[in-house]
Design an enzyme around this catalytic site. Structure first.
Site, mmCIF file in Angstrom:
data_model
loop_
_atom_site.group_PDB
_atom_site.id
_atom_site.type_symbol
_atom_site.label_atom_id
_atom_site.label_comp_id
_atom_site.label_asym_id
_atom_site.label_seq_id
_atom_site.Cartn_x
_atom_site.Cartn_y
_atom_site.Cartn_z
ATOM 1 N N ASP A 108 53.487 57.626 32.093
ATOM 2 C CA ASP A 108 54.177 56.506 31.442
ATOM 3 C C ASP A 108 55.690 56.715 31.414
ATOM 4 O O ASP A 108 56.469 55.807 31.723
ATOM 5 C CB ASP A 108 53.643 56.315 30.011
ATOM 6 N N HIS B 58 43.477 58.476 34.105
ATOM 7 C CA HIS B 58 43.086 59.806 33.610
ATOM 8 C C HIS B 58 43.213 60.872 34.703
ATOM 9 O O HIS B 58 42.504 61.868 34.691
ATOM 10 C CB HIS B 58 41.661 59.795 33.039
HETATM 11 C C1 GLA Z 1 47.500 57.047 28.551
HETATM 12 C C2 GLA Z 1 48.410 58.259 28.739
HETATM 13 C C3 GLA Z 1 48.734 58.491 30.217
HETATM 14 C C4 GLA Z 1 47.454 58.498 31.056
HETATM 15 C C5 GLA Z 1 46.570 57.290 30.726
HETATM 16 C C6 GLA Z 1 45.240 57.348 31.421
HETATM 17 O O1 GLA Z 1 48.182 55.877 28.901
HETATM 18 O O2 GLA Z 1 49.632 58.079 28.027
HETATM 19 O O3 GLA Z 1 49.463 59.678 30.369
HETATM 20 O O4 GLA Z 1 46.753 59.700 30.898
HETATM 21 O O5 GLA Z 1 46.331 57.176 29.339
HETATM 22 O O6 GLA Z 1 45.409 57.223 32.792
#
Ligand code: GLA
Length: 384
Positions: free
Chosen positions: A170, A34
Site C-alpha cells: 500500500d 496476501h
Molecule cells: C492489506 C495490507 C497489504 C496486503 C493486503 C493483502 O491491504 O495492508 O499489505 O497484505 O492486505 O494483499
C-alpha cells in the site's frame, strides 16, 4: 468547495498562512493478494480518491494536526511523540517518530488533512496518510529521503506505531503509482516495473460490501503465521528458503503430507497467486483483458477456498458480477472479510451493472453497496 479547497480553507482559518498542498492517493490491487508479506508479487495502482494535506513548517517544536473528517485537532511536541490509544493521530505521529528514528532532525509543523478515500473499504486510506505525510515532511524540511525509504518508513509507522503488521504494497504504490499504469512490485527485491492499463472502453468499478473488516487484523496475522509455519517446514530441507517466494511448486509438492492441511492450503494459494500474477502481466502486455479477467476470478477462488479470507457478501458480489454482461473479471480486493470487490467492466455496461448489483445485493443483505468508478492516477505529489 471540493475536498482540496476545504482542506486549504481550514488551514487558512486555523493558521492564517498559505500552505503547501500535497495529494496522496488510495489504491486498488488488480491481482496478487496476501503475497506482499510472503515476498511475492503484487499489482496495485494509485487511484483518483485521495487524502490532501495542507502543511507548513514551524520554527518551534510543536506539531499541530487537524483532521477534517474527525473535525478534531491534536498537538504534540516533536521531541516527545507518544502513542495514543485508538486515535487517528497515530497514523501521523508514527511517521514523525520513524523519521526521527532514522536520525533526521525536524521541527514542528502545522498540518490539516482530509480526503475522499472511503474509510474501512480496503482502499488504503491509512497508507495514504502515512506515506503522504512522510512525503510532505521530506519536502518541507528538505530531508533528501529517497522514495523507497519513504515507503519503508511509512510501512514501519503502520507496523510499529499503529500496530498493524501490513506488507509493503500500500505504501509502495502510494509513492510509486503512475497514471494509466499498474505497478508490478517484487516484494522480495523491492524492484518494480509498470504495465499498461489503458483501455478507453473498460472501467475499474469497486463494490463496497459495507462490511467493516473487524476480523481482519487478527485473521491477517493468523494467515501470516501459517505461511511462516509452511516456510519452517521447508527450511528443514532447504535452508535457503526464507519465504514462500523461494519455493517452486515441484519442490513443495514433495512435502505435502508433512503440512497441516490448512497450512498447505495457504501456501498453495500463495504460490499459485504469484504465478497467476506473472501471467496476468503478460496478458496486459498483449492487451488481453479477457484472459486477465479470468485470472481475477481464479484469484478470488483461491482467496475463498484455500486462503479463506473472503466472506459471504464478497462471494455474493463476485458471483453476481460473473453473471452480468460486460464484466471481464471480478474478485475480492485487499485483506478480506469485507471491504470491496474489484471489477473490470466494459464502459457501456457500467450503469446496468451498478443498478443490477446494487438492487440484488440490497435484497439479499438489506444494505446498499457503495460503488466507485476509479481511474488510475499518479502517486503522492505536491499540488501546484
Ligand atoms: C492489506 C495490507 C497489504 C496486503 C493486503 C493483502 O491491504 O495492508 O499489505 O497484505 O492486505 O494483499
Amino acid at each position: 468547495m471540493n475536498t482540496v479547497e476545504k482542506v486549504e480553507a481550514k488551514f487558512r482559518e486555523l493558521f492564517n498562512e498559505s500552505p503547501l498542498l500535497f495529494r496522496s492517493p488510495g489504491r486498488v490491487n488488480l491481482i496478487g493478494e496476501h503475497t506482499d508479506y510472503n515476498m511475492g508479487f503484487v499489482l496495485p495502482a494509485a487511484i483518483d480518491k485521495a487524502i490532501y494535506f495542507a502543511i507548513t513548517p514551524r520554527s518551534d517544536d510543536i506539531c499541530n494536526l487537524h483532521s477534517i473528517d474527525f473535525n478534531e485537532s491534536n498537538q504534540h511536541p516533536v521531541a516527545k511523540i507518544q502513542h495514543q490509544e485508538k486515535h487517528w493521530a497515530n497514523y501521523l505521529l508514527g511517521v514523525v517518530d520513524q523519521i526521527q528514528k532514522l536520525g533526521y532532525t525536524i521541527k514542528g509543523f502545522n498540518c490539516v488533512f482530509g480526503g475522499d478515500i472511503p474509510i474501512g473499504a480496503g482502499l488504503s486510506s491509512s497508507a495514504a496518510i502515512e506515506a503522504g505525510l512522510a512525503f510532505a515532511l521530506n519536502h518541507i524540511f528538505n530531508l533528501g529521503i529517497a522514495k523507497l525509504e519513504i515507503v519503508k518508513l511509512a510501512q514501519r509507522a503502520e507496523n510499529e506505531f499503529v500496530g498493524v503488521k501490513c506488507g509493503i504494497m500500500d505504501q509502495y504504490v502510494n509513492i510509486f503509482g503512475s497514471e494509466k499504469k499498474v505497478l508490478r512490485i517484487d516484494c522480495r527485491s523491492l524492484d518494480y516495473e509498470y504495465h499498461p492499463f489503458e483501455r478507453e472502453d473498460l472501467r475499474i468499478v469497486l463494490c463496497n460490501t459495507m462490511v467493516s473488516h473487524s476480523l481482519a487484523s487478527s485473521e491477517y496475522n493468523a494467515r501470516r503465521a501459517q505461511c511462516e509455519e509452511g516456510v519452517k517446514i521447508l527450511q528443514q530441507y532447504y535452508p535457503h528458503v526464507n519465504s514462500l517466494r523461494d519455493v517452486e511448486w515441484d519442490i513443495i509438492k514433495l512435502h505435502e503430507l508433512e503440512f497441516p492441511p490448512k497450512v498447505w492450503n495457504r501456501c498453495k494459494y500463495v504460490i499459485e497467486e504469484n504465478e497467476r500474477l506473472l501471467k496476468a502481466c503478460e496478458d496486459l502486455d498483449r492487451n488481453d483483458f479477457v484472459s486477465f479477467g479470468y485470472r481475477m476470478y481464479q484469484s478470488h477462488e483461491g482467496l475463498r477456498d484455500l486462503y479463506e479470507v473472503s466472506c459471504k457478501e464478497l462471494d455474493f458480489l463476485v458471483d453476481l458480477a460473473s453473471k452480468q454482461k460486460g464484466v471481464l473479471g471480478s474478485r475480492m480486493m485487499g485483506g478480506g472479510f469485507g471491504g470491496c470487490t474489484i471489477n473490470i467492466i466494459e464502459h457501456n455496461k457500467v450503469n446496468e451493472f451498478i443498478s443490477e448489483v446494487s438492487g440484488k445485493y440490497q435484497m439479499e443483505f438489506d444494505k446498499k453497496p457503495d460503488t466507485y468508478i476509479c481511474t488510475i492516477e499518479n502517486g503522492t505529489g505536491l499540488l501546484h
